[in-house]
Design a protein around this motif. Structure first.
Motif, PDB file in Angstrom:
ATOM      1  N   THR A 145      27.229 -16.576  -6.860  1.00  0.00           N
ATOM      2  CA  THR A 145      28.122 -15.418  -6.715  1.00  0.00           C
ATOM      3  C   THR A 145      28.496 -15.188  -5.252  1.00  0.00           C
ATOM      4  O   THR A 145      29.502 -14.547  -4.979  1.00  0.00           O
ATOM      5  N   ASP A 146      27.710 -15.708  -4.310  1.00  0.00           N
ATOM      6  CA  ASP A 146      28.121 -15.659  -2.900  1.00  0.00           C
ATOM      7  C   ASP A 146      29.406 -16.459  -2.699  1.00  0.00           C
ATOM      8  O   ASP A 146      30.348 -16.013  -2.041  1.00  0.00           O
ATOM      9  N   THR A 147      29.434 -17.648  -3.264  1.00  0.00           N
ATOM     10  CA  THR A 147      30.637 -18.473  -3.159  1.00  0.00           C
ATOM     11  C   THR A 147      31.800 -17.824  -3.897  1.00  0.00           C
ATOM     12  O   THR A 147      32.938 -17.809  -3.411  1.00  0.00           O
ATOM     13  N   ALA A 148      31.519 -17.250  -5.065  1.00  0.00           N
ATOM     14  CA  ALA A 148      32.565 -16.550  -5.814  1.00  0.00           C
ATOM     15  C   ALA A 148      33.128 -15.387  -5.003  1.00  0.00           C
ATOM     16  O   ALA A 148      34.346 -15.161  -4.981  1.00  0.00           O
ATOM     17  N   ALA A 149      32.259 -14.657  -4.318  1.00  0.00           N
ATOM     18  CA  ALA A 149      32.708 -13.520  -3.508  1.00  0.00           C
ATOM     19  C   ALA A 149      33.628 -13.973  -2.384  1.00  0.00           C
ATOM     20  O   ALA A 149      34.673 -13.363  -2.123  1.00  0.00           O
ATOM     21  N   THR A 150      33.258 -15.062  -1.724  1.00  0.00           N
ATOM     22  CA  THR A 150      34.085 -15.571  -0.621  1.00  0.00           C
ATOM     23  C   THR A 150      35.415 -16.098  -1.141  1.00  0.00           C
ATOM     24  O   THR A 150      36.466 -15.887  -0.527  1.00  0.00           O
ATOM     25  N   LEU A 151      35.379 -16.765  -2.286  1.00  0.00           N
ATOM     26  CA  LEU A 151      36.608 -17.270  -2.891  1.00  0.00           C
ATOM     27  C   LEU A 151      37.547 -16.120  -3.257  1.00  0.00           C
ATOM     28  O   LEU A 151      38.737 -16.131  -2.913  1.00  0.00           O
ATOM     29  N   ARG A 152      37.022 -15.108  -3.950  1.00  0.00           N
ATOM     30  CA  ARG A 152      37.862 -13.989  -4.369  1.00  0.00           C
ATOM     31  C   ARG A 152      38.361 -13.188  -3.157  1.00  0.00           C
ATOM     32  O   ARG A 152      39.514 -12.742  -3.138  1.00  0.00           O
ATOM     33  N   ALA A 153      37.534 -13.010  -2.165  1.00  0.00           N
ATOM     34  CA  ALA A 153      37.975 -12.290  -0.959  1.00  0.00           C
ATOM     35  C   ALA A 153      39.128 -13.021  -0.286  1.00  0.00           C
ATOM     36  O   ALA A 153      40.081 -12.403   0.200  1.00  0.00           O
ATOM     37  N   SER A 154      39.055 -14.341  -0.284  1.00  0.00           N
ATOM     38  CA  SER A 154      40.129 -15.136   0.313  1.00  0.00           C
ATOM     39  C   SER A 154      41.401 -15.026  -0.520  1.00  0.00           C
ATOM     40  O   SER A 154      42.497 -14.841   0.009  1.00  0.00           O
ATOM     41  N   GLU A 155      41.254 -15.111  -1.836  1.00  0.00           N
ATOM     42  CA  GLU A 155      42.419 -15.035  -2.723  1.00  0.00           C
ATOM     43  C   GLU A 155      43.091 -13.662  -2.670  1.00  0.00           C
ATOM     44  O   GLU A 155      44.316 -13.549  -2.807  1.00  0.00           O
TER      45      GLU A 155
END
Length: 245
Positions: free
Chosen positions: A149-159
């Motif tokens: 979910t850390d990676t998911a958070a960074t991905l969504r924040a970027s998107e």
């Protein structure tokens, strides 16, 4: 870091992503959800939302099920990770309920389609929700096993074109060693992505830090247990660590 003074908020971010662990929702319990703790965190989110900041969230699922732990006990890794993703949906729905109870319109958006309980992830729709001042809670990680979910958070924040990730933890920043175990642990005011990776500081997993670095997305690490800490940072006060280029 010099603590700012004065009472007038000096908001520096217009859109942020708040990342918290599932364990943050279980209070002093050893498992599951602690409704008063969920409500307290929802009130922290509302206090920032009231400043006019657009907020999205990613919540882990470790208070219910952690895929890596299940895999370590003999469960097939992909199955275990999908179970962990479902746990994040449960936490997201709990947080949605708490936020809407105090008057904050919220949407749960899942990377795994489950139309009866939440929306599927469509980037443009999620951006529109944020523009309408709705809190978006992104659930089910990236929808893929082997990603945290850390990676998911960074991905969504970027998107979502967020200006920062706020990582709520049990300590007030990033330390050179565990401050709970070591009295001489030193807190960093600022630290670079590369230093975090080189020193294995455990702010987020390496994939998340690398993605944040590639997108020049700052990470603000602060204590979620400090009342008013989230709003305080946006108002120019408080103690935290900034992970930056």
């Amino acid at each position: 870091m010099t603590e700012a003074t004065g009472v007038k908020p000096a908001r520096t971010y217009d859109r942020v992503l708040l990342k918290i662990s599932g364990e943050a929702l279980m209070g002093n319990q050893g498992y599951g959800l602690h409704p008063p703790t969920v409500t307290r965190i929802a009130e922290e989110v509302k206090s920032v939302h009231d400043l006019g900041v657009e907020i999205c969230m990613v919540i882990g699922g470790g208070n219910i099920f952690r895929g890596l732990a299940g895999s370590a006990q003999g469960m097939e890794r992909t199955t275990a990770d999908y179970m962990g993703m479902l746990a994040t949906v449960m936490n997201a729905l709990a947080m949605q309920s708490a936020l809407e109870t105090i008057g904050v319109y919220t949407r749960v958006i899942s990377a795994i389609p489950m139309d009866q309980v939440c929306e599927p992830y469509i980037r443009r729709r999620a951006v529109r929700h944020l523009e309408k001042k709705r809190v978006c809670i992104f659930a089910a990680g990236t929808g893929n096993p082997y990603f945290t979910t850390d990676t998911a958070a960074t991905l969504r924040a970027s998107e979502m074109s967020c200006q920062a990730i706020f990582k709520g933890t049990k300590v007030d920043g990033v330390y050179d060693k565990d401050p709970v175990k070591h009295e001489d642990a030193r807190r960093y005011d600022k630290i670079s992505y590369d230093e975090v990776l080189q020193q294995h500081l455990g702010v987020m997993d390496a994939s998340a830090i690398a993605l944040a670095r590639d997108n020049k997305l700052p990470i603000v690490v602060f204590s979620l247990d400090e009342p008013g800490g989230f709003r305080g940072i946006l108002a120019g006060r408080g103690t935290y660590t900034l992970v930056h280029p």
